[in-house]
Design a protein around this motif. Structure first.
Motif, PDB file in Angstrom:
ATOM      1  N   ALA A   1       5.417  -6.252   6.111  1.00  0.00           N
ATOM      2  CA  ALA A   1       6.526  -6.087   7.044  1.00  0.00           C
ATOM      3  C   ALA A   1       7.228  -4.755   6.883  1.00  0.00           C
ATOM      4  CB  ALA A   1       7.530  -7.221   6.867  1.00  0.00           C
ATOM      5  N   ASP A   2       7.056  -4.095   5.719  1.00  0.00           N
ATOM      6  CA  ASP A   2       7.725  -2.825   5.481  1.00  0.00           C
ATOM      7  C   ASP A   2       6.879  -1.962   4.549  1.00  0.00           C
ATOM      8  OD1 ASP A   2       8.594  -3.304   2.604  1.00  0.00           O
ATOM      9  OD2 ASP A   2       9.634  -4.955   3.583  1.00  0.00           O
ATOM     10  N   THR A   3       7.241  -0.703   4.446  1.00  0.00           N
ATOM     11  CA  THR A   3       6.431   0.259   3.689  1.00  0.00           C
ATOM     12  C   THR A   3       6.520   0.050   2.183  1.00  0.00           C
ATOM     13  OG1 THR A   3       8.273   1.829   3.804  1.00  0.00           O
ATOM     14  CG2 THR A   3       6.569   2.004   5.494  1.00  0.00           C
ATOM     15  N   VAL A   4       7.651  -0.433   1.714  1.00  0.00           N
ATOM     16  CA  VAL A   4       7.786  -0.682   0.278  1.00  0.00           C
ATOM     17  C   VAL A   4       6.777  -1.724  -0.183  1.00  0.00           C
ATOM     18  CG1 VAL A   4       9.319  -1.591  -1.509  1.00  0.00           C
ATOM     19  CG2 VAL A   4      10.189   0.058   0.147  1.00  0.00           C
ATOM     20  N   ALA A   5       6.525  -2.741   0.644  1.00  0.00           N
ATOM     21  CA  ALA A   5       5.551  -3.769   0.293  1.00  0.00           C
ATOM     22  C   ALA A   5       4.166  -3.162   0.092  1.00  0.00           C
ATOM     23  CB  ALA A   5       5.510  -4.845   1.373  1.00  0.00           C
ATOM     24  N   VAL A   6       3.807  -2.184   0.917  1.00  0.00           N
ATOM     25  CA  VAL A   6       2.509  -1.512   0.766  1.00  0.00           C
ATOM     26  C   VAL A   6       2.492  -0.668  -0.499  1.00  0.00           C
ATOM     27  CG1 VAL A   6       1.021   0.284   1.738  1.00  0.00           C
ATOM     28  CG2 VAL A   6       1.891  -1.547   3.191  1.00  0.00           C
ATOM     29  N   LEU A   7       3.540   0.070  -0.746  1.00  0.00           N
ATOM     30  CA  LEU A   7       3.591   0.899  -1.949  1.00  0.00           C
ATOM     31  C   LEU A   7       3.483   0.059  -3.213  1.00  0.00           C
ATOM     32  CD1 LEU A   7       6.368   3.466  -0.961  1.00  0.00           C
ATOM     33  CD2 LEU A   7       3.931   3.934  -1.258  1.00  0.00           C
ATOM     34  N   ARG A   8       4.069  -1.121  -3.184  1.00  0.00           N
ATOM     35  CA  ARG A   8       4.045  -1.979  -4.368  1.00  0.00           C
ATOM     36  C   ARG A   8       2.660  -2.552  -4.662  1.00  0.00           C
ATOM     37  NH1 ARG A   8       9.916  -4.924  -3.321  1.00  0.00           N
ATOM     38  NH2 ARG A   8      11.164  -3.387  -4.485  1.00  0.00           N
ATOM     39  N   THR A   9       1.766  -2.560  -3.687  1.00  0.00           N
ATOM     40  CA  THR A   9       0.399  -3.020  -3.959  1.00  0.00           C
ATOM     41  C   THR A   9      -0.369  -2.003  -4.804  1.00  0.00           C
ATOM     42  OG1 THR A   9      -0.623  -1.971  -2.007  1.00  0.00           O
ATOM     43  CG2 THR A   9       0.357  -4.174  -1.709  1.00  0.00           C
ATOM     44  N   ARG A  10       0.054  -0.748  -4.783  1.00  0.00           N
ATOM     45  CA  ARG A  10      -0.589   0.375  -5.485  1.00  0.00           C
ATOM     46  C   ARG A  10      -1.984   0.681  -4.936  1.00  0.00           C
ATOM     47  NH1 ARG A  10      -1.572   1.869  -9.812  1.00  0.00           N
ATOM     48  NH2 ARG A  10      -0.194   3.641 -10.074  1.00  0.00           N
ATOM     49  N   VAL A  11      -2.329   0.153  -3.768  1.00  0.00           N
ATOM     50  CA  VAL A  11      -3.636   0.436  -3.173  1.00  0.00           C
ATOM     51  C   VAL A  11      -3.764   1.914  -2.825  1.00  0.00           C
ATOM     52  CG1 VAL A  11      -5.080   0.054  -1.130  1.00  0.00           C
ATOM     53  CG2 VAL A  11      -4.082  -1.890  -2.343  1.00  0.00           C
ATOM     54  N   LEU A  12      -2.733   2.462  -2.203  1.00  0.00           N
ATOM     55  CA  LEU A  12      -2.790   3.880  -1.827  1.00  0.00           C
ATOM     56  C   LEU A  12      -2.914   4.752  -3.070  1.00  0.00           C
ATOM     57  CD1 LEU A  12      -0.054   4.055   0.972  1.00  0.00           C
ATOM     58  CD2 LEU A  12      -2.490   3.569   1.196  1.00  0.00           C
ATOM     59  N   GLN A  13      -2.122   4.444  -4.083  1.00  0.00           N
ATOM     60  CA  GLN A  13      -2.148   5.220  -5.315  1.00  0.00           C
ATOM     61  C   GLN A  13      -3.515   5.135  -5.988  1.00  0.00           C
ATOM     62  OE1 GLN A  13       0.234   3.141  -4.149  1.00  0.00           O
ATOM     63  NE2 GLN A  13       2.100   3.235  -5.410  1.00  0.00           N
ATOM     64  N   ASP A  14      -4.074   3.929  -6.075  1.00  0.00           N
ATOM     65  CA  ASP A  14      -5.346   3.732  -6.762  1.00  0.00           C
ATOM     66  C   ASP A  14      -6.506   4.396  -6.032  1.00  0.00           C
ATOM     67  OD1 ASP A  14      -4.034   2.302  -8.698  1.00  0.00           O
ATOM     68  OD2 ASP A  14      -4.602   0.327  -7.923  1.00  0.00           O
ATOM     69  N   CYS A  15      -6.365   4.586  -4.720  1.00  0.00           N
ATOM     70  CA  CYS A  15      -7.421   5.237  -3.937  1.00  0.00           C
ATOM     71  C   CYS A  15      -7.296   6.760  -3.958  1.00  0.00           C
ATOM     72  CB  CYS A  15      -7.411   4.729  -2.500  1.00  0.00           C
ATOM     73  SG  CYS A  15      -8.059   3.047  -2.318  1.00  0.00           S
TER      74      CYS A  15
END
Length: 290
Positions: free
Chosen positions: A119-133
């Protein structure tokens, strides 16, 4: 009369900020443009939209073209369009492995109901998917005149959370602001960010050389009320179809703020051309020349 040295510093800052500015394009524009526009220098950062209701494929294809032009693609990632974690992982891997870039614009996106679990960008950041990729530079939205869906306090809280995640994970998080027509609320907002401990670089959103009607239409959609009042007050300066004086109304005060304050968060400009890509690029090239 102002100090000649300061005026010269402002002029240099203006040219630098304009020369280094980014610009937004749609997949449709890129797909119908056979070669890199002459006024688009290699190395320019180009944001590519992901439109509501469309698949990510056209955005990815347009980013490939931008890369072939010798420019730096930044795909939009509206999180409410991402259905689940595997889709997020697939997109992040495509960005880093296929495009060979580590930059995205992470926004909530339109629509009251998310397509999936984000629902929001913080939720995506907290998955660490972007960071890990391998994604390291993440642009996020800023609202100098307020968000239509958040209070100023909530918007500030979200920025603080993103800043904290960025510092923890070694990310280069930068703010791209909503469209600005009036510098007054923009300058006040930037000072407010600093007063509240936000140190993220800010790229100021500017309109391309488009008609006043389109500016007002977009302004109403985004809720930039103070700027719309400013726009109405500048009617005597409007050409029948275009508003070529618009960028300078914001650029000059921002350049003065950067030249006069070493702690300013302003780092650059980002153009929303709304179809007037060639005209905006031509103006950008001429105004950013040494």
């Amino acid at each position: 009369m102002s100090d000649p040295k300061f005026r010269a510093a402002v002029d240099r800052t203006t040219r630098r900020l304009v020369h280094e500015s980014s610009i937004e394009m749609t997949p449709a524009y890129v797909s119908t443009t056979r070669r890199r526009p002459d006024a688009l220098p290699p190395g320019t950062t180009v944001f590519i939209t992901w439109l509501t209701g469309m698949p990510f494929g056209p955005t990815l294809a347009a980013c490939h073209t931008i890369r072939q032009w010798g420019c730096v693609p930044v795909p939009h990632l509206p999180v409410r369009a991402i259905t689940d974690l595997p889709m997020l992982q697939m997109i992040a891997q495509a960005v880093t492995q296929e495009l060979q870039t580590d930059r995205v614009l992470l926004i909530a996106g339109g629509g009251a109901t998310p397509a999936g679990c984000f629902a929001d960008t913080v939720a995506v950041l907290r998955t660490r998917v972007l960071q890990d990729c391998g994604i390291r530079r993440i642009y996020v939205a800023g609202h100098p005149e307020g968000s239509p869906v958040m209070t100023p306090e909530e918007a500030l809280s979200f920025l603080r959370m993103k800043q904290d995640i960025g510092q923890k994970d070694g990310l280069d998080i930068r703010i791209v602001s909503q469209l600005c027509f009036d510098p007054s609320p923009l300058l006040q907002w930037e000072r407010g960010l600093r007063d509240n401990g936000i140190i993220l670089p800010v790229h100021v959103g500017l309109p391309g050389l488009i008609s006043p009607r389109m500016l007002v239409r977009y302004g109403l959609k985004c809720g930039v009320g103070q700027s719309l009042q400013f726009l109405k007050g500048q009617r005597h300066r409007l050409h029948r179809w275009f508003w070529p004086g618009a960028p300078e109304q914001v650029i000059q005060p921002v350049a003065r703020a950067v030249a006069g304050d070493g702690n300013s968060l302003f780092q650059g400009f980002h153009f929303f051309p709304f179809g007037a890509v060639a005209r905006t690029l031509g103006w950008r090239e001429a105004s950013g020349r040494p």
